[in-house]
Design a protein around this motif. Structure first.
Motif, PDB file in Angstrom:
ATOM      1  N   PRO A  64      -2.876 -26.023 -40.748  1.00 31.50           N
ATOM      2  CA  PRO A  64      -3.813 -27.410 -41.236  1.00 31.50           C
ATOM      3  C   PRO A  64      -3.305 -28.218 -41.869  1.00 31.50           C
ATOM      4  O   PRO A  64      -3.684 -29.653 -41.720  1.00 31.50           O
ATOM      5  CB  PRO A  64      -4.839 -26.444 -41.847  1.00 31.50           C
ATOM      6  N   ARG A  68      -3.585 -32.172 -40.343  1.00 32.04           N
ATOM      7  CA  ARG A  68      -4.248 -33.300 -41.037  1.00 32.04           C
ATOM      8  C   ARG A  68      -3.432 -34.323 -41.279  1.00 32.04           C
ATOM      9  O   ARG A  68      -3.813 -35.577 -41.243  1.00 32.04           O
ATOM     10  CB  ARG A  68      -4.967 -32.646 -42.187  1.00 32.04           C
ATOM     11  N   PHE A  71      -3.357 -36.971 -38.339  1.00 31.32           N
ATOM     12  CA  PHE A  71      -4.355 -37.776 -38.243  1.00 31.32           C
ATOM     13  C   PHE A  71      -4.269 -38.624 -39.592  1.00 31.32           C
ATOM     14  O   PHE A  71      -4.541 -39.984 -39.103  1.00 31.32           O
ATOM     15  CB  PHE A  71      -5.807 -36.933 -38.789  1.00 31.32           C
ATOM     16  N   GLY A  99      -5.099 -34.074 -51.326  1.00 32.25           N
ATOM     17  CA  GLY A  99      -5.018 -32.641 -50.619  1.00 32.25           C
ATOM     18  C   GLY A  99      -4.100 -32.592 -49.454  1.00 32.25           C
ATOM     19  O   GLY A  99      -3.950 -31.514 -49.183  1.00 32.25           O
ATOM     20  N   HIS A 101      -0.771 -31.347 -47.616  1.00 32.95           N
ATOM     21  CA  HIS A 101       0.344 -30.613 -47.740  1.00 32.95           C
ATOM     22  C   HIS A 101       0.936 -29.974 -46.628  1.00 32.95           C
ATOM     23  O   HIS A 101       0.292 -30.530 -45.646  1.00 32.95           O
ATOM     24  CB  HIS A 101      -0.225 -29.072 -48.507  1.00 32.95           C
ATOM     25  N   ALA A 167     -14.680 -40.624 -44.861  1.00 34.60           N
ATOM     26  CA  ALA A 167     -15.117 -39.799 -46.163  1.00 34.60           C
ATOM     27  C   ALA A 167     -16.099 -38.328 -45.463  1.00 34.60           C
ATOM     28  O   ALA A 167     -16.461 -38.691 -44.447  1.00 34.60           O
ATOM     29  CB  ALA A 167     -16.034 -40.650 -47.251  1.00 34.60           C
ATOM     30  N   PRO A 168     -15.965 -37.751 -46.209  1.00 38.14           N
ATOM     31  CA  PRO A 168     -16.708 -36.443 -45.768  1.00 38.14           C
ATOM     32  C   PRO A 168     -18.059 -36.389 -45.617  1.00 38.14           C
ATOM     33  O   PRO A 168     -18.823 -35.835 -45.024  1.00 38.14           O
ATOM     34  CB  PRO A 168     -16.287 -35.362 -46.940  1.00 38.14           C
ATOM     35  N   LEU A 175     -18.542 -43.063 -38.516  1.00 35.11           N
ATOM     36  CA  LEU A 175     -17.456 -42.138 -37.561  1.00 35.11           C
ATOM     37  C   LEU A 175     -17.099 -42.970 -36.415  1.00 35.11           C
ATOM     38  O   LEU A 175     -16.144 -43.295 -35.973  1.00 35.11           O
ATOM     39  CB  LEU A 175     -17.747 -40.797 -37.457  1.00 35.11           C
ATOM     40  N   PHE A 179     -13.365 -44.563 -35.579  1.00 33.93           N
ATOM     41  CA  PHE A 179     -12.607 -43.970 -34.550  1.00 33.93           C
ATOM     42  C   PHE A 179     -12.440 -45.134 -33.354  1.00 33.93           C
ATOM     43  O   PHE A 179     -11.515 -45.395 -33.014  1.00 33.93           O
ATOM     44  CB  PHE A 179     -13.034 -42.702 -34.044  1.00 33.93           C
ATOM     45  N   LEU A 192     -11.851 -34.339 -31.819  1.00 31.62           N
ATOM     46  CA  LEU A 192     -10.955 -34.265 -32.874  1.00 31.62           C
ATOM     47  C   LEU A 192     -11.386 -33.861 -34.110  1.00 31.62           C
ATOM     48  O   LEU A 192     -10.633 -32.946 -34.903  1.00 31.62           O
ATOM     49  CB  LEU A 192     -10.253 -35.718 -33.093  1.00 31.62           C
ATOM     50  N   SER A 193     -12.579 -34.012 -34.367  1.00 32.58           N
ATOM     51  CA  SER A 193     -13.358 -33.238 -35.538  1.00 32.58           C
ATOM     52  C   SER A 193     -13.210 -31.665 -35.466  1.00 32.58           C
ATOM     53  O   SER A 193     -13.185 -31.145 -36.407  1.00 32.58           O
ATOM     54  CB  SER A 193     -14.751 -33.680 -35.652  1.00 32.58           C
ATOM     55  N   HIS A 196     -11.142 -29.145 -37.485  1.00 34.18           N
ATOM     56  CA  HIS A 196     -11.757 -28.484 -38.840  1.00 34.18           C
ATOM     57  C   HIS A 196     -12.032 -26.782 -38.167  1.00 34.18           C
ATOM     58  O   HIS A 196     -12.647 -26.165 -39.064  1.00 34.18           O
ATOM     59  CB  HIS A 196     -12.923 -29.042 -39.130  1.00 34.18           C
ATOM     60  N   MET A 243     -13.281 -24.072 -43.418  1.00 34.96           N
ATOM     61  CA  MET A 243     -13.723 -25.135 -42.608  1.00 34.96           C
ATOM     62  C   MET A 243     -14.688 -24.524 -41.366  1.00 34.96           C
ATOM     63  O   MET A 243     -15.526 -25.106 -40.886  1.00 34.96           O
ATOM     64  CB  MET A 243     -12.909 -25.990 -42.404  1.00 34.96           C
ATOM     65  N   LEU A 265     -18.812 -29.999 -43.596  1.00 28.77           N
ATOM     66  CA  LEU A 265     -19.225 -31.621 -44.419  1.00 28.77           C
ATOM     67  C   LEU A 265     -20.438 -32.061 -43.499  1.00 28.77           C
ATOM     68  O   LEU A 265     -20.660 -31.726 -42.342  1.00 28.77           O
ATOM     69  CB  LEU A 265     -17.699 -32.076 -44.091  1.00 28.77           C
ATOM     70  N   PHE A 293      -9.099 -30.933 -26.924  1.00 26.09           N
ATOM     71  CA  PHE A 293      -8.395 -31.279 -27.826  1.00 26.09           C
ATOM     72  C   PHE A 293      -7.213 -31.865 -27.689  1.00 26.09           C
ATOM     73  O   PHE A 293      -6.626 -32.646 -28.242  1.00 26.09           O
ATOM     74  CB  PHE A 293      -8.354 -29.937 -28.887  1.00 26.09           C
ATOM     75  N   MET A 300      -4.843 -39.931 -29.646  1.00 27.16           N
ATOM     76  CA  MET A 300      -4.686 -40.342 -31.198  1.00 27.16           C
ATOM     77  C   MET A 300      -3.064 -40.776 -31.393  1.00 27.16           C
ATOM     78  O   MET A 300      -2.888 -41.562 -32.321  1.00 27.16           O
ATOM     79  CB  MET A 300      -5.196 -39.151 -31.936  1.00 27.16           C
TER      80      MET A 300
HETATM   81  C1  HEM Z   1     -14.213 -37.066 -38.282  1.00 22.73           C
HETATM   82  C2  HEM Z   1     -13.844 -37.402 -39.593  1.00 22.73           C
HETATM   83  C3  HEM Z   1     -13.182 -36.555 -40.475  1.00 22.73           C
HETATM   84  C4  HEM Z   1     -13.398 -36.403 -41.646  1.00 22.73           C
HETATM   85  C5  HEM Z   1     -14.639 -37.051 -42.590  1.00 22.73           C
HETATM   86  C6  HEM Z   1     -12.404 -35.458 -42.446  1.00 22.73           C
HETATM   87  C7  HEM Z   1     -12.599 -35.084 -43.787  1.00 22.73           C
HETATM   88  C8  HEM Z   1     -11.789 -34.004 -44.093  1.00 22.73           C
HETATM   89  C9  HEM Z   1     -12.156 -33.521 -45.275  1.00 22.73           C
HETATM   90  C10 HEM Z   1     -12.921 -33.959 -46.744  1.00 22.73           C
HETATM   91  C11 HEM Z   1     -11.344 -32.187 -45.524  1.00 22.73           C
HETATM   92  C12 HEM Z   1     -10.876 -31.586 -46.894  1.00 22.73           C
HETATM   93  C13 HEM Z   1      -9.462 -31.737 -47.347  1.00 22.73           C
HETATM   94  C14 HEM Z   1      -9.241 -31.863 -48.770  1.00 22.73           C
HETATM   95  O1  HEM Z   1      -9.718 -32.808 -49.409  1.00 22.73           O
HETATM   96  O2  HEM Z   1      -8.279 -31.351 -49.068  1.00 22.73           O
HETATM   97  C15 HEM Z   1     -10.475 -32.204 -44.108  1.00 22.73           C
HETATM   98  C16 HEM Z   1      -9.745 -31.084 -43.832  1.00 22.73           C
HETATM   99  C17 HEM Z   1      -9.002 -31.135 -43.009  1.00 22.73           C
HETATM  100  N1  HEM Z   1      -9.031 -32.039 -41.656  1.00 22.73           N
HETATM  101 FE1  HEM Z   1     -10.335 -33.305 -41.431  1.00 22.73          FE
HETATM  102  N2  HEM Z   1     -11.636 -34.911 -41.455  1.00 22.73           N
HETATM  103  C18 HEM Z   1     -12.046 -35.702 -40.168  1.00 22.73           C
HETATM  104  C19 HEM Z   1     -11.405 -35.707 -39.107  1.00 22.73           C
HETATM  105  C20 HEM Z   1     -10.218 -34.929 -38.999  1.00 22.73           C
HETATM  106  C21 HEM Z   1      -9.453 -35.042 -37.628  1.00 22.73           C
HETATM  107  C22 HEM Z   1      -9.451 -36.176 -36.801  1.00 22.73           C
HETATM  108  C23 HEM Z   1      -8.253 -34.213 -37.926  1.00 22.73           C
HETATM  109  C24 HEM Z   1      -7.070 -33.851 -37.081  1.00 22.73           C
HETATM  110  C25 HEM Z   1      -6.970 -34.194 -35.717  1.00 22.73           C
HETATM  111  C26 HEM Z   1      -8.618 -33.207 -39.046  1.00 22.73           C
HETATM  112  C27 HEM Z   1      -7.942 -32.303 -39.695  1.00 22.73           C
HETATM  113  C28 HEM Z   1      -8.144 -31.636 -40.876  1.00 22.73           C
HETATM  114  C29 HEM Z   1      -7.712 -30.394 -41.223  1.00 22.73           C
HETATM  115  C30 HEM Z   1      -6.856 -29.526 -40.375  1.00 22.73           C
HETATM  116  C31 HEM Z   1      -8.231 -30.023 -42.475  1.00 22.73           C
HETATM  117  C32 HEM Z   1      -7.832 -28.812 -43.231  1.00 22.73           C
HETATM  118  C33 HEM Z   1      -6.755 -29.193 -44.394  1.00 22.73           C
HETATM  119  C34 HEM Z   1      -6.389 -28.200 -45.006  1.00 22.73           C
HETATM  120  O3  HEM Z   1      -6.640 -27.019 -44.760  1.00 22.73           O
HETATM  121  O4  HEM Z   1      -5.387 -28.353 -45.987  1.00 22.73           O
HETATM  122  N3  HEM Z   1      -9.771 -33.803 -39.683  1.00 22.73           N
HETATM  123  N4  HEM Z   1     -11.046 -33.113 -43.240  1.00 22.73           N
END
Ligand code: HEM
Length: 323
Positions: A64, A68, A71, A99, A101, A167-168, A175, A179, A192-193, A196, A243, A265, A293, A300
């Motif tokens: 993950p 992320r 992205f 966040g 990593h 933002a979350p 969104l 995008f 893409l969302s 999660h 998630m 979220l 995906f 992307m």
């Molecule tokens: C649609 C709008 C999106 C929002 C608002 C969003 C927001 C977030 C937030 C707030 C987190 C928590 C991470 C943290 O604060 O440490 C997160 C985690 C994550 N996001 Fe998104 N995200 C979005 C789209 C995406 C996209 C497009 C991808 C990849 C293609 C993605 C991949 C991930 C992954 C894999 C995690 C888990 C990260 C981890 O475990 O460290 N997100 N996202």
């Protein structure tokens, strides 16, 4: 009109137009090409994959983390590895990226590639290969990554903000707009969302849904209660929550959870309640998600890339070349 009738000319024109259209997505679209390193570094994708396998075995959260990261790279200045640059006021230091990593996994992959083919493969391409491999290692489908990106030399914290990153608590309209500004459709945003499906989010990113009275009514009551239990100290602490309910597996559970009021979220759950995105939530709750995906990730990965003579091939992941 001589021997060419206007009908024959029209036929030739249409045939040519179709032929050109079927060529453009692969190359002219972004200047990228599948197999870009075929001659210059033929083993690059195997090297990156093997390195990611080692990193994933040591710590499965790199999947993950790296997904992320890809992205956040692409949405700020395009997919140019600007997110990887270290130093004061770089993207990495921005609140939205605190966040992030898995940098050590990308670093290890780059070092392995450098020892086989020095100065050939960009960090931006390695990040895209590694993101694809992360999905595969977590159980998703792979895809052919068009390559040939070059690395950017600029990375600014002030650009890794809500200006480019969602933002979350973003609304569906926000969104779609964000995008859309990167050339991605509402359907691609929903797909893409689905990233999660793996990973975790800190409690502060959804406090506003559960630490209020009444709680967000779109949350299933037992899910809200469980989140409250997992996040006893609103606004502080580093506690994180899965998630989706199969968080280590890349699958379509994310959409099934949303349909049951268990999206984590606001940006996740909101997809079900907007007429522009609801259909795509349902369309991805089964096996179609895997292919969708993969396709959306390719789209992307083409955002605002540097190619040709722009940018550079960075020697080290976190530093612009010094010479
Ligand atoms: C649609 C709008 C999106 C929002 C608002 C969003 C927001 C977030 C937030 C707030 C987190 C928590 C991470 C943290 O604060 O440490 C997160 C985690 C994550 N996001 Fe998104 N995200 C979005 C789209 C995406 C996209 C497009 C991808 C990849 C293609 C993605 C991949 C991930 C992954 C894999 C995690 C888990 C990260 C981890 O475990 O460290 N997100 N996202």
């Amino acid at each position: 009109m001589g021997k060419w009738s206007s009908k024959a000319l029209a036929t030739i024109f249409v045939t040519l137009a179709i032929a050109m259209n079927s060529i453009t997505p692969a190359v002219a679209h972004s200047g990228l090409k599948v197999g870009f390193y075929h001659h210059s570094c033929p083993e690059v994708e195997t090297i990156v994959y093997n390195s990611m396998v080692q990193s994933y075995k040591a710590n499965h959260t790199v999947a993950p983390g790296v997904l992320r990261m890809a992205f956040h790279d692409c949405f700020v200045r395009g997919c140019d590895a600007s997110v990887l640059l270290e130093g004061p006021n770089t993207e990495r230091t921005a609140l939205f990226n605190r966040g992030l990593h898995g940098f050590e996994a990308v670093d290890a992959a780059k070092r392995a590639v450098e020892s086989a083919c020095p100065g050939i493969v960009s960090a931006a391409d390695i990040l895209q290969f590694a993101a694809r491999d992360s999905v595969v290692l977590a159980g998703g489908y792979g895809w052919r990554v068009p390559a040939g990106r070059r690395d950017g030399k600029v990375s600014l914290a002030e650009e890794a903000t809500q200006m480019n990153l969602p933002a979350p608590n973003a609304t569906v309209s926000q969104l779609i707009r964000m995008f859309g500004a990167k050339g991605l459709s509402a359907s691609e945003m929903v797909v893409l969302s689905g990233a999660h499906t793996i990973g975790r989010a800190p409690c502060v990113t959804f406090d506003d849904r559960v630490q209020t009275s009444p709680v967000d009514p779109t949350l299933a009551p037992n899910f809200a209660a469980s989140l409250k239990r997992q996040c006893p100290y609103p606004g502080i602490g580093s506690t994180s929550v899965n998630m989706d309910s199969t968080t280590r597996r890349f699958d379509s559970q994310y959409y099934k959870d949303i349909i049951r009021g268990r999206g984590l979220l606001t940006s996740d759950q909101g997809l079900l309640y907007d007429s522009r995105t609801k259909r795509d939530v349902h369309a991805n709750k089964g096996s179609a998600f895997y292919r969708n995906f993969a396709q959306a990730m390719v789209a992307m990965s083409r955002i605002e890339v540097l190619t040709g003579r722009s940018g550079e091939i960075r020697r080290q992941v976190g530093e612009v070349n010094k010479y």
